[in-house]
Structure formats: C-alpha cells, structure tokens
Write a protein that holds these residues in place. Structure first.
Motif, short mmCIF file in Angstrom:
data_model
loop_
_atom_site.label_atom_id
_atom_site.label_comp_id
_atom_site.label_asym_id
_atom_site.label_seq_id
_atom_site.Cartn_x
_atom_site.Cartn_y
_atom_site.Cartn_z
N GLY A 277 15.70 -19.22 5.74
CA GLY A 277 16.64 -18.25 5.19
C GLY A 277 15.93 -16.95 4.87
O GLY A 277 15.07 -16.48 5.62
N THR A 278 16.26 -16.37 3.70
CA THR A 278 15.68 -15.07 3.35
C THR A 278 14.20 -15.18 3.02
O THR A 278 13.45 -14.22 3.14
CB THR A 278 16.42 -14.47 2.14
N PHE A 279 13.77 -16.37 2.58
CA PHE A 279 12.36 -16.55 2.23
C PHE A 279 11.88 -17.86 2.83
O PHE A 279 12.35 -18.93 2.44
CB PHE A 279 12.19 -16.56 0.71
N GLU A 280 10.98 -17.78 3.79
CA GLU A 280 10.55 -18.97 4.52
C GLU A 280 9.22 -19.49 3.99
O GLU A 280 8.34 -18.71 3.63
CB GLU A 280 10.43 -18.65 6.02
N TYR A 281 9.10 -20.81 3.99
CA TYR A 281 7.84 -21.44 3.58
C TYR A 281 7.81 -22.85 4.15
O TYR A 281 8.84 -23.43 4.50
CB TYR A 281 7.72 -21.50 2.05
N ASP A 282 6.61 -23.39 4.27
CA ASP A 282 6.41 -24.79 4.62
C ASP A 282 5.72 -25.46 3.45
O ASP A 282 4.84 -24.87 2.81
CB ASP A 282 5.52 -24.92 5.87
N ALA A 283 6.08 -26.70 3.18
CA ALA A 283 5.45 -27.44 2.08
C ALA A 283 5.16 -28.86 2.54
O ALA A 283 5.99 -29.50 3.18
CB ALA A 283 6.36 -27.46 0.85
N LEU A 284 3.96 -29.32 2.20
CA LEU A 284 3.56 -30.70 2.46
C LEU A 284 2.99 -31.24 1.15
O LEU A 284 1.90 -30.85 0.73
CB LEU A 284 2.51 -30.75 3.57
N LEU A 285 3.77 -32.07 0.47
CA LEU A 285 3.42 -32.57 -0.86
C LEU A 285 3.25 -34.08 -0.83
O LEU A 285 3.83 -34.77 0.01
CB LEU A 285 4.51 -32.19 -1.87
N PHE A 286 2.48 -34.58 -1.79
CA PHE A 286 2.20 -36.01 -1.86
C PHE A 286 2.31 -36.50 -3.30
O PHE A 286 1.87 -35.82 -4.23
CB PHE A 286 0.79 -36.31 -1.35
N LEU A 287 2.87 -37.70 -3.46
CA LEU A 287 2.82 -38.40 -4.74
C LEU A 287 1.69 -39.41 -4.65
O LEU A 287 1.73 -40.32 -3.81
CB LEU A 287 4.14 -39.12 -5.01
N PRO A 288 0.65 -39.29 -5.49
CA PRO A 288 -0.48 -40.22 -5.43
C PRO A 288 -0.07 -41.64 -5.82
O PRO A 288 0.98 -41.86 -6.44
CB PRO A 288 -1.48 -39.64 -6.44
N SER A 289 -0.92 -42.60 -5.46
CA SER A 289 -0.64 -43.99 -5.81
C SER A 289 -1.26 -44.38 -7.14
O SER A 289 -1.00 -45.46 -7.65
CB SER A 289 -1.17 -44.92 -4.71
N HIS A 290 -2.08 -43.51 -7.72
CA HIS A 290 -2.67 -43.80 -9.03
C HIS A 290 -2.96 -42.49 -9.74
O HIS A 290 -3.15 -41.45 -9.12
CB HIS A 290 -3.96 -44.62 -8.89
N ALA A 291 -2.99 -42.56 -11.06
CA ALA A 291 -3.22 -41.36 -11.87
C ALA A 291 -4.71 -41.01 -11.89
O ALA A 291 -5.55 -41.89 -12.00
CB ALA A 291 -2.73 -41.60 -13.30
N PHE A 327 0.51 -33.89 -11.26
CA PHE A 327 -0.15 -34.88 -10.42
C PHE A 327 0.22 -34.72 -8.94
O PHE A 327 -0.42 -35.33 -8.08
CB PHE A 327 0.24 -36.29 -10.87
N VAL A 328 1.25 -33.93 -8.62
CA VAL A 328 1.66 -33.74 -7.23
C VAL A 328 0.57 -32.96 -6.48
O VAL A 328 0.09 -31.94 -6.95
CB VAL A 328 3.00 -32.98 -7.15
N LYS A 329 0.17 -33.47 -5.32
CA LYS A 329 -0.85 -32.82 -4.51
C LYS A 329 -0.20 -32.21 -3.27
O LYS A 329 0.88 -32.63 -2.85
CB LYS A 329 -1.92 -33.83 -4.06
N GLY A 330 -0.89 -31.27 -2.64
CA GLY A 330 -0.38 -30.77 -1.38
C GLY A 330 -0.58 -29.28 -1.18
O GLY A 330 -1.40 -28.63 -1.83
N VAL A 331 0.21 -28.74 -0.25
CA VAL A 331 0.06 -27.36 0.21
C VAL A 331 1.43 -26.72 0.33
O VAL A 331 2.39 -27.36 0.79
CB VAL A 331 -0.63 -27.33 1.59
N VAL A 332 1.54 -25.46 -0.09
CA VAL A 332 2.71 -24.64 0.18
C VAL A 332 2.22 -23.39 0.92
O VAL A 332 1.32 -22.71 0.45
CB VAL A 332 3.45 -24.24 -1.12
N ASP A 333 2.81 -23.14 2.07
CA ASP A 333 2.44 -21.99 2.90
C ASP A 333 3.63 -21.04 2.94
O ASP A 333 4.65 -21.32 3.58
CB ASP A 333 2.06 -22.46 4.32
#
Length: 633
Positions: A277-291, A327-333
C-alpha cells in the motif's frame, strides 16, 4: 606505536565457561564457524551504518565481504572481515569479560545438563558464540583494527584462563579470527575443518542468506595439469524476508532465526508478512521456544532488527516492538524510510507507528491461532513468555482486548490445566455476575488461604494469579466480557442464601460490643473489625477495602523506590469458630483486660500469617504465643 604486550586473566565467569566449552563434547561442533561468520556479518553491518552516519570516517567500504582461508599444513582456519573492527578496549571488554546478567545461572544449568543438545541451547541462549571456537581449537588468534584508527590489536588465548593482548602497528581494517585446530582425529571425517567441501557445506546450511559475500580461495587443477587458484562466493546472499513463503524451506527459516537471535534451538513459530500500500515493508519474525536469561533484565537485548532497502540500520529497534513483546526476534525491512534515520526520529515517525501496530496485531493473532491449533506449542509459549505478555495489559491499552484473548491462568476448576477468561465465563454459576480471582506467591499459598474457604465450600471457581504483574493488570483491566474482575480478598463477599443472611444479622447484634472494643484495641493495625461471610474453618482473616492497594503491590512499589502510604486493612472474624466464640464469651463476662488484648493481637497475627503476610513485630508475637501456650500446659 610500540608492541606493548600484556597477559590478562579472563573474568571468573568467562574462565569457568571456557573450561566447560573446552572439556565438554558437543554433538554439533560445526556451529563455531556459523558463529564466526555471524560476528563478521554484524561487523560489516555496523561499518556500513557508521559510514553513512559519519561522512568523515576514514574507512574503505568499497568491497565489504567475509573471507574464509584454510591452511591444511598448519591446520588453521581463518575468518576475516573488513568491517568495523575493534579497539583494544573493545577486545578486552567484549572477549575477556562476560558483561551480561544471568552468568551464574547459565553456568549452573550447563553443569547440570547431561544432554549435549540441551547444553548447546543454553550456550546459544546466553549469546557467547565466540567461545564456541574452543570446542575445536587449542589456540585462537584474533587481529583487529577499528575503522578510522591507525593501530591494531592482537589477541590470543588457549582458553585455559588467560589471554594475551598486544598492540600492533600494522593491521588491516576489520577483524580476522584464526582458529588453530586441535590435532586431527583420523576417524573423525565429519569434522575436518580444513576441507573445502566441509566449509561449503557449513556456510550453505547456516549462512546462505547473509547479505555480504562469503568468499573462499580454492585450488583447482588447470588445463595444463598445473594447480590454479579460484575465489568462490559460497553464499547466495538472498534476503529471506524478501522472498515469498513458498520459496523458503523451513530449515532456512530456522537457520536465519539462529543467525539473528544467536540461539541454538529452533524457533517455536515463524511469522513472515509483507505490508503493501502507501508504505511497504517486509517482516520476518520469530517466537522463540524458550526465554533468554536476560528476559527481565533492563539491559536485556531486544530482538527486532531494522533494515531499510536491505541495508542494516539498527539491532534492537525499540520503536518496532513494545516492551512486552521484547522476546520476539527477527527483521523488518522498510522500503520508504531514509537510510540515515535515527532512533529519535523513529519514535516520532508515523509510518513506523503504523508498522508497529500491524506487527503487534500479527504477533498476538499468531499466538491465539497457536492456542487453537496446537495447545502443546501454545502452552510452551505461555510457560516461557506469559508473564511478559501480561505486562501489555498494563502498558498497551489499544491491544488490551487482544491480549486478554490469549491470556491463560490457573484456576480452581482443574489443578492440571490452565483456563482462558472466556472459559471461566462459560462455567460461571447461574446468577454469578463477577469473575473471582486471588493473587499470591504460589498456587498452594492461595488455595490454603482463609479467603478461599467460602468459595470452595459453595463451589465457586476462582482464578489463581501468581505472577507479580497479576497484581497490577487485574486492577487496570477491571472487567472482561462485561463482568467485573473481583478479588476475593477485598471488599464484602456476598455468596449467602437468605437463611445465611438472617443468621448473620443475629450474629452482628451479639458481637456488636466485642467488635467495637476490638476496633479500638487494634486501631494501630486495622481500620475496622467485622464479622466475615467468607470464612468457614479459620478464625479470622484480613481483607482490604474494595479499592485499597494490596500488600503485595505496596511492597512492589516500595522495592521500586516509590513512597506509598501504609494501608490499614480490615480484620474479619468467623463467628462460628470456637476461638472467636470464646473471645466473645470472655469479653461479655469480664469486659476488656490485658489477657483479652493479647488474644486480639494473636488473632490478628494469625490472620496475617495465614495469608502469607508479614508481622509488624514478630518477636512480640512469638513471645505472646509462647506465654499463652505455656499457660495451657
């Protein structure tokens, strides 16, 4: 610059960790190379960013890359980058010291772990990947020069407790780590780290997605039979987040997660999304299996990296993810941001706020879907991160409803299962209008509290809340599905039949004078003394007024340095208990006396102890109790 050499000792915790690494056997030694390549990639990211921020930085950024070099005769493997590099102070602080919280806990768990895979998880959880080199090396040498500085630093250690740091006049920009491999095991063909094929295999498996070229010079037979050298790029450099989900194998997601998180375990859940749309981005996020061990540390690392047009901008972008999802890991481009955007600008950027809202909603909806699709995975997530997610009920009013939908808590309905708030509402008794809850340090403490007696006797379900944040969010939220959240330890409780109420009215008249006297005798400790409708077996309990702050919350605020007034509570008596009945009879017969005053103090003290509270004067209480017991013998 002189060649000043100095031998230093590792910090005690680092030394212990090194010994565990050196003398333990791990099933997957290959990860040492993954960690070195990952560190090199980070160094290149940081130089690229610094060169954009500081236009006067004297650094070559024309061909940023990672080199892997093998010397079969000397049995060395070198990973070299031309990234940001390190100063002498950086080397000592980053490698000689573990400046993170939770070190002692990590070491304890490592010693207790008998399983190699579990040990790797713990090491990765703590983020000490550089030390993994000592699984395969009997000596490690590091040469580095920080971009923009003239002199370099050489570091070397055998991992036995000390390391040597030496200032050198000449060093290339960036960092090279040379691993002097342990003597070759003729039977161990799986771990030949001087083999070109082995190195290609490791890079392809773990580091194919890294944005910088990973190069290696290999020897090839020439046309005339002579040996020729050829430089090969080992990785594809394709950004996973820019590809469609159908193009990415699950194992690629898992390896990318390990790269961005420095974890050794696979993620619990992967979230791959694209904003258009008006603002484009890609995101790849992960929920870890342990804290992670630093989950509750103020200095703990956040997990979301920000890229702009595939250029790394910052590591822990607070503007993209609220604290309760740290705790969420990942990348936003992001496609449309300026490359030189600062943290301060990010906090105010409207587009970033839009992205943040979408990411939060996606994470919460993913957790909800996980609970509906795979209860076991959800319970793993909630066990590790539930206490943190509930912080959002206090901090994030916009998403409060979505968070409530994923909350699970213990209750008296089923000792072995957690319940949702919606599940509680479905099971409410006919005519019940409020959701009852109790807070405390543990389930057993709450279940044995006097406050529970009438609810247990009459079969009312009570939510059992034992996380510190529970004390805060139930007050802040106030209601769910139109029903009030009601503490069983505050205000008046109305669970009685008309017959019960008639008896209570008779009791109030009989006990009126005693209650008035007790209110005066205990005026310094309580605001009121009254008869209870929540007790069936205990003689007394202490409760708060409907809007009073709980004692636990008082202690929390004081521990944080806040000054809060002492809240007096209400003492409730059980008119059916022999101790209370005897106290009334003694008062009616003799009036007030020193002995009765002592009994009143003991009764109040017993009520405090029964709920896990603290006595104002423990020594006086024990003395009174001992004297009273002695007179009964």
């Amino acid at each position: 610059m002189g060649n000043r050499s100095e031998t230093l000792e590792f910090q005690a915790e680092a030394r212990q960790l090194l010994q565990l690494m050196v003398h333990s056997i791990y099933s997957n030694k290959d990860v040492f190379l993954r960690e070195l390549v990952s560190n090199a990639s980070d160094a290149l990211d940081k130089l690229r960013l610094e060169s954009m921020v500081d236009k006067d930085l004297d650094a070559d950024v024309s061909d940023l890359h990672v080199d892997i070099e093998v010397d079969r005769d000397a049995r060395t493997l070198t990973v070299r980058d031309n990234g940001i590099g390190m100063s002498r102070e950086d080397v000592v602080s980053l490698i000689g010291t573990i400046a993170k919280s939770g070190t002692a806990e990590l070491l304890r768990k490592l010693r207790e772990s008998k399983d190699a895979g579990a040990s790797q998880e713990l090491i990765g959880q703590f983020g000490v990947g550089f030390y993994a080199t000592f699984m395969v090396a009997d000596r490690v040498t590091l040469l580095t020069r920080r971009a923009g500085q003239s002199g370099g630093t050489r570091w070397e250690s055998t991992g036995e407790g000390t390391y040597v740091v030496e200032a050198v006049d000449e060093a290339p920009q960036g960092t090279s780590v040379t691993v002097h491999l342990k003597p070759e095991d003729a039977e161990d063909n799986l771990h030949d780290y001087t083999s070109d094929r082995k190195i290609r295999e490791i890079v392809k498996r773990y580091s194919d997605f890294i944005a910088w070229p990973i190069r290696m010079t290999v020897q090839r037979p020439g046309e005339d039979g002579a040996t020729a050298t050829e430089t090969q790029t080992l990785n594809s450099m394709k950004a996973l987040w820019a590809r469609s989900r159908a193009e990415v194998d699950e194992s690629e997601y898992h390896e990318f997660y390990k790269h961005v998180s420095h974890d050794w375990a696979d993620p619990l859940e992967t979230i791959h999304m694209r904003g258009e749309g008006t603002f484009e981005y890609d995101a790849l996020l992960f929920l870890p299996s342990h804290a992670p061990l630093d989950l509750f540390s103020p200095q703990g690392r956040r997990g979301v990296q920000l890229y702009v047009k595939r250029v790394f901008i910052m590591d822990d972008c607070e503007a993209l993810m609220p604290n309760y999802l740290r705790f969420v890991k990942g990348v936003v481009d992001a496609h449309d941001l300026s490359l030189n955007i600062s943290r301060e600008i990010l906090q105010q950027d409207r587009q970033i706020r839009v992205v943040r809202r979408r990411l939060v909603k996606k994470v919460l909806s993913t957790v909800k879907e996980m609970r509906e699709r795979d209860a076991e995975r959800y319970l793993t997530f909630w066990r590790e991160f539930g206490a943190v997610v509930k912080e959002g009920l206090v901090d994030d009013a916009d998403n409060q409803s979505a968070i409530l939908d994923v909350v699970s808590v213990a209750s008296t309905h089923d000792p072995a299962e957690l319940t949702t708030l919606a599940g509680y509402v479905e099971r409410m008794k006919d005519g019940q209008e409020e959701i009852y809850y109790a807070t405390g340090e543990s389930r057993s403490m709450i279940e044995n509290s006097p406050h529970m007696e009438a609810f247990q006797a009459k079969g009312y379900e009570v939510l059992l809340l034992t996380d510190p944040v529970d004390e805060v969010w139930v007050e802040r939220v106030g209601q769910f599905d139109g029903r009030q959240l009601r503490s069983i330890a505050k205000g008046q409780v109305d669970l009685d039949t008309d017959e019960d109420k008639a008896k209570q009215e008779t009791d109030r008249k009989e006990y009126a004078e005693l209650l008035t006297w007790l209110g005066g005798a205990l005026a310094d400790q309580v605001k009121e003394v009254r008869l209870s409708s929540r007790l069936t077996t205990s003689p007394a309990c202490v409760v708060g007024d409907a809007h009073d702050m709980t004692p636990t919350l008082e202690k929390m605020y004081r521990a944080m340095g806040h000054e809060v007034p002492q809240v007096k509570r209400i003492l409730e008596l059980n008119p059916g208990h022999p101790l209370v009945t005897g106290l009334r009879q003694a008062y009616d017969a003799e009036g007030e006396s020193a002995a009765l005053t002592e009994t009143a103090e003991l009764l109040h003290g017993l009520a405090l102890l029964a709920e896990g509270g603290e006595l104002a004067d423990p020594s006086r209480f024990t003395r009174l109790l001992a004297d009273r017991l002695a007179r009964t013998l």
